[in-house]
Scaffold this motif. Structure first.
Motif, PDB file in Angstrom:
ATOM      1  N   MET A  51      54.374  18.137  40.020  1.00 19.27           N
ATOM      2  CA  MET A  51      54.846  19.721  39.507  1.00 19.27           C
ATOM      3  C   MET A  51      53.735  20.201  38.674  1.00 19.27           C
ATOM      4  O   MET A  51      53.509  21.564  38.976  1.00 19.27           O
ATOM      5  CB  MET A  51      56.151  19.518  38.577  1.00 19.27           C
ATOM      6  N   VAL A  52      53.203  19.634  37.692  1.00 18.99           N
ATOM      7  CA  VAL A  52      52.240  20.182  37.005  1.00 18.99           C
ATOM      8  C   VAL A  52      51.074  18.854  36.698  1.00 18.99           C
ATOM      9  O   VAL A  52      51.313  18.038  36.273  1.00 18.99           O
ATOM     10  CB  VAL A  52      52.771  20.407  35.451  1.00 18.99           C
ATOM     11  N   PRO A  53      49.873  19.021  37.383  1.00 20.07           N
ATOM     12  CA  PRO A  53      49.216  20.432  37.427  1.00 20.07           C
ATOM     13  C   PRO A  53      49.065  20.827  38.897  1.00 20.07           C
ATOM     14  O   PRO A  53      48.593  21.847  39.387  1.00 20.07           O
ATOM     15  CB  PRO A  53      48.062  20.507  36.796  1.00 20.07           C
ATOM     16  N   LEU A  54      49.612  20.067  39.706  1.00 17.26           N
ATOM     17  CA  LEU A  54      49.323  20.111  41.251  1.00 17.26           C
ATOM     18  C   LEU A  54      50.047  21.524  41.614  1.00 17.26           C
ATOM     19  O   LEU A  54      49.579  22.207  42.273  1.00 17.26           O
ATOM     20  CB  LEU A  54      49.768  18.974  42.062  1.00 17.26           C
ATOM     21  N   GLY A  55      51.553  21.389  41.506  1.00 14.37           N
ATOM     22  CA  GLY A  55      52.139  22.610  42.144  1.00 14.37           C
ATOM     23  C   GLY A  55      51.816  23.811  41.404  1.00 14.37           C
ATOM     24  O   GLY A  55      51.516  24.947  42.108  1.00 14.37           O
ATOM     25  N   THR A  56      51.845  23.788  40.119  1.00 10.84           N
ATOM     26  CA  THR A  56      51.406  24.944  39.312  1.00 10.84           C
ATOM     27  C   THR A  56      50.718  24.468  37.898  1.00 10.84           C
ATOM     28  O   THR A  56      51.146  23.517  37.517  1.00 10.84           O
ATOM     29  CB  THR A  56      52.431  25.824  38.926  1.00 10.84           C
ATOM     30  N   PRO A  57      49.551  25.037  37.401  1.00  9.57           N
ATOM     31  CA  PRO A  57      48.739  26.150  38.235  1.00  9.57           C
ATOM     32  C   PRO A  57      47.714  26.052  39.112  1.00  9.57           C
ATOM     33  O   PRO A  57      46.982  26.842  39.497  1.00  9.57           O
ATOM     34  CB  PRO A  57      48.023  26.660  36.803  1.00  9.57           C
ATOM     35  N   LEU A  58      47.431  24.471  39.606  1.00  6.43           N
ATOM     36  CA  LEU A  58      46.354  24.225  40.380  1.00  6.43           C
ATOM     37  C   LEU A  58      46.502  25.036  41.950  1.00  6.43           C
ATOM     38  O   LEU A  58      45.685  25.861  42.464  1.00  6.43           O
ATOM     39  CB  LEU A  58      46.191  22.697  40.786  1.00  6.43           C
ATOM     40  N   LEU A  59      47.793  24.939  42.680  1.00  3.54           N
ATOM     41  CA  LEU A  59      48.025  25.560  43.723  1.00  3.54           C
ATOM     42  C   LEU A  59      48.608  26.844  43.512  1.00  3.54           C
ATOM     43  O   LEU A  59      47.779  27.783  44.125  1.00  3.54           O
ATOM     44  CB  LEU A  59      49.120  24.776  44.501  1.00  3.54           C
ATOM     45  N   ALA A  60      49.665  27.025  42.825  1.00  4.13           N
ATOM     46  CA  ALA A  60      50.087  28.252  42.604  1.00  4.13           C
ATOM     47  C   ALA A  60      49.678  28.931  41.103  1.00  4.13           C
ATOM     48  O   ALA A  60      50.453  28.738  40.234  1.00  4.13           O
ATOM     49  CB  ALA A  60      51.593  28.154  42.515  1.00  4.13           C
ATOM     50  N   GLY A  61      48.272  29.100  41.192  1.00  2.94           N
ATOM     51  CA  GLY A  61      47.801  29.428  39.950  1.00  2.94           C
ATOM     52  C   GLY A  61      47.785  31.115  39.904  1.00  2.94           C
ATOM     53  O   GLY A  61      48.438  31.690  40.734  1.00  2.94           O
ATOM     54  N   PRO A  62      47.270  31.756  38.836  1.00  7.91           N
ATOM     55  CA  PRO A  62      46.860  33.137  38.560  1.00  7.91           C
ATOM     56  C   PRO A  62      46.732  33.907  39.482  1.00  7.91           C
ATOM     57  O   PRO A  62      47.128  34.934  39.917  1.00  7.91           O
ATOM     58  CB  PRO A  62      46.402  33.182  37.323  1.00  7.91           C
TER      59      PRO A  62
END
Length: 206
Positions: free
Chosen positions: A113-124
């Motif tokens: 979930m964190v940090p893979l899903g966001t913000p790494l993949l679904a980042g700014p």
């Protein structure tokens, strides 16, 4: 064909999100974050990360502008917070804390979930790009193109992380630890770049 899906918009969405989300570049970082997991746990983490990233992207595509406006949050602020979070994760990778097993057995879920899903993949970057495409969409074929484009890029991300299992079998544990250190350096660089871009946007009033 353009009556069903806008091909030009589809190409723009796929190319833009592919470059920003960088499926091949996620492989060493994914290996570093999941180095202590079994193959089955790693596959589950990949699925969870993709679902989280997809949910975040779709959520911001549909409600992002309203949410940020309601909470008085600027896009640079979102970018800076993502950079800070990635920097913390990078420090854990560089110091080896990511390889330490946790007795709770929920390490894979948290990493997915964190940090893979966001913000790494679904980042700014991916969030902002998707919000811009949504703002440009005026017709049903364009909306279909955006949806298909997001799905295609997430499929590429999932395939990249599935392929990481093969790499892990080749590298063994010692090789994976080395990759995790390299991933920590890469993540630190990404985090610093995110924060630098955010500071630049704040200074210029963007």
């Amino acid at each position: 064909m353009n009556d069903v899906i806008e091909l030009r918009m589809l190409a723009e969405v796929v190319i833009t999100l592919f470059v920003i989300m960088d499926p091949p570049g996620t492989v060493p970082i994914f290996l570093g974050l999941t180095g202590a997991m079994t193959g089955k746990q790693r596959n589950r983490a990949a699925r969870q990360a993709i679902l989280v990233a997809f949910g975040v992207i779709v959520g911001f595509a549909l409600f992002g502008q309203q949410l940020l406006a309601y909470m008085h949050i600027s896009l640079p602020a979102l970018q800076a917070s993502g950079g800070l979070l990635l920097l913390l994760v990078a420090m854990e990778l560089l110091t080896g804390k990511m390889e330490e097993p946790e007795p709770s057995g929920t390490k894979g879920v948290n990493v997915a979930m964190v940090p893979l899903g966001t913000p790494l993949l679904a980042g700014p970057g991916a969030i902002v790009a998707t919000m811009v495409f949504v703002q440009r969409a005026d017709t049903v074929p364009e909306w279909v193109a955006i949806g298909v484009g997001v799905l295609v890029v997430h499929l590429c991300l999932w395939l990249s992380m599935r392929f990481a299992n093969v790499i892990h079998r080749v590298l063994k544990d010692s090789g994976t630890i080395l990759v995790s250190r390299i991933a920590g350096l890469l993540l630190a660089a990404i985090a610093v770049q995110l924060m630098a871009d955010a500071i630049r946007a704040f200074v210029t009033g963007g």
